[in-house]
Design a protein around this motif. Structure first.
Motif, PDB file in Angstrom:
ATOM      1  N   HIS A 190     -10.056  90.732  30.408  1.00  0.00           N
ATOM      2  CA  HIS A 190      -9.497  90.828  31.742  1.00  0.00           C
ATOM      3  C   HIS A 190     -10.587  91.218  32.750  1.00  0.00           C
ATOM      4  O   HIS A 190     -11.577  91.854  32.366  1.00  0.00           O
ATOM      5  N   ILE A 191     -10.360  90.897  33.997  1.00  0.00           N
ATOM      6  CA  ILE A 191     -11.321  91.242  35.050  1.00  0.00           C
ATOM      7  C   ILE A 191     -11.572  92.757  35.049  1.00  0.00           C
ATOM      8  O   ILE A 191     -10.649  93.545  34.831  1.00  0.00           O
ATOM      9  N   ASP A 192     -12.828  93.143  35.201  1.00  0.00           N
ATOM     10  CA  ASP A 192     -13.202  94.554  35.354  1.00  0.00           C
ATOM     11  C   ASP A 192     -13.123  95.401  34.086  1.00  0.00           C
ATOM     12  O   ASP A 192     -13.231  96.625  34.163  1.00  0.00           O
ATOM     13  N   ALA A 193     -12.906  94.772  32.921  1.00  0.00           N
ATOM     14  CA  ALA A 193     -12.812  95.576  31.699  1.00  0.00           C
ATOM     15  C   ALA A 193     -14.171  96.175  31.336  1.00  0.00           C
ATOM     16  O   ALA A 193     -14.254  97.202  30.665  1.00  0.00           O
ATOM     17  N   PRO A 229     -16.435  85.387  32.921  1.00  0.00           N
ATOM     18  CA  PRO A 229     -15.683  86.073  33.971  1.00  0.00           C
ATOM     19  C   PRO A 229     -14.252  86.367  33.536  1.00  0.00           C
ATOM     20  O   PRO A 229     -13.696  85.623  32.717  1.00  0.00           O
ATOM     21  N   ARG A 289     -12.503 107.387  31.403  1.00  0.00           N
ATOM     22  CA  ARG A 289     -11.618 107.408  32.579  1.00  0.00           C
ATOM     23  C   ARG A 289     -10.399 108.289  32.337  1.00  0.00           C
ATOM     24  O   ARG A 289      -9.852 108.347  31.225  1.00  0.00           O
TER      25      ARG A 289
HETATM   26  N1  LIG Z   1     -15.530 104.712  34.287  1.00  0.00           N
HETATM   27  C1  LIG Z   1     -16.068 103.627  33.747  1.00  0.00           C
HETATM   28  N2  LIG Z   1     -16.276 102.552  34.497  1.00  0.00           N
HETATM   29  C2  LIG Z   1     -16.815 101.465  33.907  1.00  0.00           C
HETATM   30  C3  LIG Z   1     -17.146 101.441  32.531  1.00  0.00           C
HETATM   31  N3  LIG Z   1     -17.637 100.228  32.228  1.00  0.00           N
HETATM   32  C4  LIG Z   1     -17.618  99.516  33.358  1.00  0.00           C
HETATM   33  N4  LIG Z   1     -17.150 100.262  34.392  1.00  0.00           N
HETATM   34  C5  LIG Z   1     -17.021  99.852  35.787  1.00  0.00           C
HETATM   35  O1  LIG Z   1     -15.965  98.897  35.894  1.00  0.00           O
HETATM   36  C6  LIG Z   1     -16.287  97.919  36.870  1.00  0.00           C
HETATM   37  C7  LIG Z   1     -16.194  96.551  36.257  1.00  0.00           C
HETATM   38  O2  LIG Z   1     -17.174  96.379  35.285  1.00  0.00           O
HETATM   39  P1  LIG Z   1     -17.776  94.950  34.929  1.00  0.00           P
HETATM   40  O3  LIG Z   1     -18.772  95.182  33.862  1.00  0.00           O
HETATM   41  O4  LIG Z   1     -18.143  94.205  36.130  1.00  0.00           O
HETATM   42  O5  LIG Z   1     -16.484  94.268  34.316  1.00  0.00           O
HETATM   43  P2  LIG Z   1     -16.354  92.763  33.859  1.00  0.00           P
HETATM   44  O6  LIG Z   1     -15.442  92.789  32.688  1.00  0.00           O
HETATM   45  O7  LIG Z   1     -17.685  92.164  33.664  1.00  0.00           O
HETATM   46  O8  LIG Z   1     -15.605  92.111  35.108  1.00  0.00           O
HETATM   47  P3  LIG Z   1     -15.529  90.550  35.519  1.00  0.00           P
HETATM   48  O9  LIG Z   1     -16.767  89.914  35.035  1.00  0.00           O
HETATM   49  O10 LIG Z   1     -15.405  90.490  36.980  1.00  0.00           O
HETATM   50  O11 LIG Z   1     -14.327  90.018  34.819  1.00  0.00           O
HETATM   51  C8  LIG Z   1     -17.681  98.247  37.370  1.00  0.00           C
HETATM   52  O12 LIG Z   1     -17.588  98.938  38.580  1.00  0.00           O
HETATM   53  C9  LIG Z   1     -18.251  99.127  36.296  1.00  0.00           C
HETATM   54  O13 LIG Z   1     -19.202 100.049  36.765  1.00  0.00           O
HETATM   55  C10 LIG Z   1     -16.900 102.629  31.757  1.00  0.00           C
HETATM   56  O14 LIG Z   1     -17.169 102.707  30.571  1.00  0.00           O
HETATM   57  N5  LIG Z   1     -16.368 103.670  32.429  1.00  0.00           N
END
Ligand SMILES: Nc1nc2c(ncn2[C@@H]2O[C@H](COP(=O)(O)OP(=O)(O)OP(=O)(O)O)[C@@H](O)[C@H]2O)c(=O)[nH]1
Ligand SMILES: [Mg+2]
Length: 676
Positions: free
Chosen positions: A17-20, A82, A138
């Motif tokens: 999923h997005i942002d995981a 993505p 988190r």
């Molecule tokens: N608190 C916390 N935030 C995290 C962690 N890992 C990633 N993030 C944050 O979550 C947000 C999304 O992380 P990404 O790595 O871009 O996620 P993604 O899965 O690549 O997202 P998309 O490619 O857009 O689908 C960023 O702002 C990261 O800094 C974590 O372990 N803990």
């Protein structure tokens, strides 16, 4: 004898999923494998894999990026995909060529909708997976809840190999239940130094409980473990790991790891897991294709000595030159050689071969079976094309296409810009199989259609930014489909002189609705034995083409069964053209009588909202002509699942924000074409 180098390759994808946290996890992997020397962050626009300005500005991945790194004795090719639903094609085509995947889950959000979608996609391609529960730092993170969701929502068999020491703000490290050790990732060294501690009594008890559970799960899947388990014999870590590997590769289990990528916790054990449990190219089924000459099934062994076969799974334009990303299944190629594109039936020259590292390339002289590389020089190559040798050709299955749901009219400022625009669009269409373009016959406007508002927004941005085109864009519009609501039949006789020849054909057929979201079916009820196959092909093709543009507004039709019932001939005059014309006209007449209707894209909404705003959101969904499917609690809020027609959902994010004082979130994905 299998070649040794193949055992040491892992071709894997990051899916979720997005942002995981896919890109954040990949960044750490690159750091610990010494591929990069400084950690970049997504939210600062400095993550290695999110190199496009469109990605850096938005803090999301838009296009999949590839890289390669080494961990211990393994070479890991990684594709970071993505998570946004508009770019699902990037996941689809990556999964098609990968041997394994890491599913990443947010410790708070758990199995979110797009994770479900990509997980199912990967199941479809039989891709073995491991799971990484990320963001354990988190507030509200709950590892065990996510493990439950893996079972419930994904039907997976999670093999828990680690448990967390503390969760959320209390999250300290990872307990390895196989080795009975607590791992603490030293923040001063960005997690590079891992301190190992013996477990205290409470931790030991918990670890033992999970190890016993794991062994029971493995005993269910593995004879050797079962025997030892029943005989209450000691089972070594080596044996357990072998059983986990077997279970993973045979798609019967999913090893589960955990951590917090942003805090540099848990990545190295995940890397070990990728090497230990995910398959090498030798462990997955040989790719099947057909011989394009005989149409018979064909398989090549996974070996660099076998005939060459590769699939183009992505194409990109870089400074005007086409780069084709390919997965080589068998054989090898050298730079400068020509290969046969069996999809397009032409020879193409491989000018250069590269390994990719995000936006950087490294030249190779040759590439072989098991590798994922990019090649320059294949003119006109498209996603889904097969490359092979002319002498021993094979044709692999294409990559599934997607249906665009949103369109937008664009108009160049002047005729000079028009040429620039068309040229730019032809390149973008070649890169992106989910983008479509057509001309509106009445207004002469160019209509672009794609997967969603964000998809088209990014396309327009690229046209402006990279191709420097000046144009006006209209508002996004919904793309419709057509279907029929009742049975009808019709016939047509074609009997005309075209050129110097008379052409004759007679076709009678019946159309019938088979369910609005079903694919069309074309059958011949009439006995076609003894009829020239080219006439039958011509009728089939004519009906297939005819269904592409419906009788109401010219949108593609779906859910229609066409049965050809009888054919007539006049000996000397019957011809392919005659049957083509008769079939096309009979089809049109029958469809007009069959109660044609428009179908619109129905979207699946998942809205997350604090309890106190549920009432507002329910009435908002009502106003949008939507239907609520169900509602449940998650992470202290409510989740509302609903369906609604896309035509009413433009600007939904603003509506939701004002209805919930900015506290509601939603994810929308295409469900089907239909009536709500
Ligand atoms: N608190 C916390 N935030 C995290 C962690 N890992 C990633 N993030 C944050 O979550 C947000 C999304 O992380 P990404 O790595 O871009 O996620 P993604 O899965 O690549 O997202 P998309 O490619 O857009 O689908 C960023 O702002 C990261 O800094 C974590 O372990 N803990
Ligand atoms: Mg990303």
């Amino acid at each position: 004898m299998a070649e040794k180098y193949l055992e040491k390759i892992r071709n894997i994808g990051m899916i979720a999923h997005i942002d995981a946290g896919k890109t954040t996890v990949t960044e750490r992997i690159l750091y610990y494998t010494k591929k990069i020397h400084k950690i970049g962050e997504v939210h600062e626009g400095t993550a290695t894999m999110d190199y496009l300005p469109e990605e850096q500005e938005r803090g999301i991945t838009i296009t999949s990026a590839a890289t390669v790194c080494r961990w211990k004795d393994k070479t890991i090719n990684i594709i970071d995909t993505p998570g946004h639903v508009d770019f699902t094609i990037e996941v689809e085509r990556s999964l098609r060529v990968l041997d394994g995947a890491v599913g990443i889950f947010c410790g708070v959000g758990g199995v979110e909708p797009q994770s479900e979608t990509v997980w199912r996609q990967s199941d479809h391609y039989k891709v073995p997976k491991i799971a990484f529960v990320n963001k354990m730092d988190r507030i509200g993170a709950d590892f065990f809840k996510v493990v439950e969701e893996l079972k419930e929502k994904l039907n997976a068999n999670p093999l828990v190999l680690q448990i967390p020491e503390g969760q959320g703000e209390e999250f300290k490290g990872v307990i390895d239940i196989l080795r009975d050790k607590l791992l603490i990732f030293d923040p001063d060294t960005k997690g590079e130094v891992i301190q190992e501690f013996e477990l205290n009594e409470a931790q030991k008890k918990e670890a033992r409980k999970w190890r016993e559970k794991l062994i029971e799960q493995l005993a269910d899947l593995n004879e050797k473990i079962l025997e030892k388990f029943l005989a209450e014999e000691e089972i070594s870590i080596k044996e357990i790991k072998e059983a986990i590997r077997e279970a993973t590769i045979s798609l019967k289990g999913v090893p589960v790891f955990l951590g917090a990528a942003l805090k540099n916790i848990g990545i190295q054990p995940l890397l070990d897991g990728i090497c230990d449990y995910l398959p090498s190219p030798l462990d997955v089924a040989q790719i099947q294709g057909i011989d394009p000459r005989t149409k018979e099934k064909k398989v090549f062994p996974i070996s660099s000595k076998a005939p060459f076969s590769a699939l183009v799974f992505k194409t990109t334009f870089e400074t005007g030159r086409l780069l084709s990303w390919i997965r080589i299944y068998s054989g090898k190629i050298k730079a400068g050689e020509s290969v046969y594109n069996s999809t397009q039936d032409k020879m193409q020259r491989v000018a250069r071969i590269f390994t990719l590292h995000a936006d950087k390339k490294e030249r190779l002289d040759e590439a072989k079976s098991g590798q994922i590389v990019a090649v320059a020089g294949l003119k006109d190559a498209r996603t889904g094309d097969t490359l092979c040798s002319k002498e021993d050709p094979i044709l692999l299955e294409r990559i599934s296409a997607y249906r665009p749901v949103i369109s937008m009219a664009i108009e160049p400022r002047n005729s000079q810009e028009e040429n620039k625009l068309l040229d730019a669009l032809s390149k973008m269409l070649q890169e992106d199989p989910t983008l479509a373009m057509e001309r509106d016959e009445d207004t002469e406007q160019i209509i672009l259609s794609g997967m969603g508002e964000l998809h088209l927004e990014v396309v327009l941005e690229r046209l402006r930014r990279y191709f420097n085109v000046d144009f006006r864009a209209g508002k996004p519009q919904v793309v419709y489909r057509e279907t029929i609501t009742k049975k009808a039949s019709a016939y047509d006789e074609f009997n005309k002189e075209l050129g110097d020849n008379l052409h004759y054909g007679f076709v009678s057929l019946e159309v019938e609705p088979i369910g609005e979201d079903k694919d069309n079916v074309i059958t011949f009820v009439v006995n076609t034995e003894g009829w020239p196959p080219q006439w039958i092909d011509s009728i089939y093709q004519s009906i297939k083409d005819g269904l592409q543009s419906g009788v109401l507004k010219g949108y593609p039709m779906q859910g229609v069964k066409v049965a050809v019932q009888s054919l007539g001939e006049i000996k000397e005059n019957s011809s392919e053209i005659g049957y083509h014309m008769a079939a096309s006209s009979a089809l049109k007449k029958a469809l007009e009588k069959a109660g044609p209707i428009l179908l619109e894209p129905i979207m699946n909404l998942e809205i997350t909202v604090p309890e106190e705003f549920v009432g507002e959101v329910v009435s908002l969904i009502g106003m949008k002509g939507g239907k609520i499917e169900n509602m449940f609690d998650r992470g202290g809020g409510k989740i509302i699942k609903a369906f609604a027609p896309l035509s009413k959902l433009f600007g939904f994010s603003t509506d939701l924000r004002s209805a919930t004082q900015g506290r509601g979130n939603f994810i929308m994905k295409f469900e089907r074409f239909g009536t709500c």
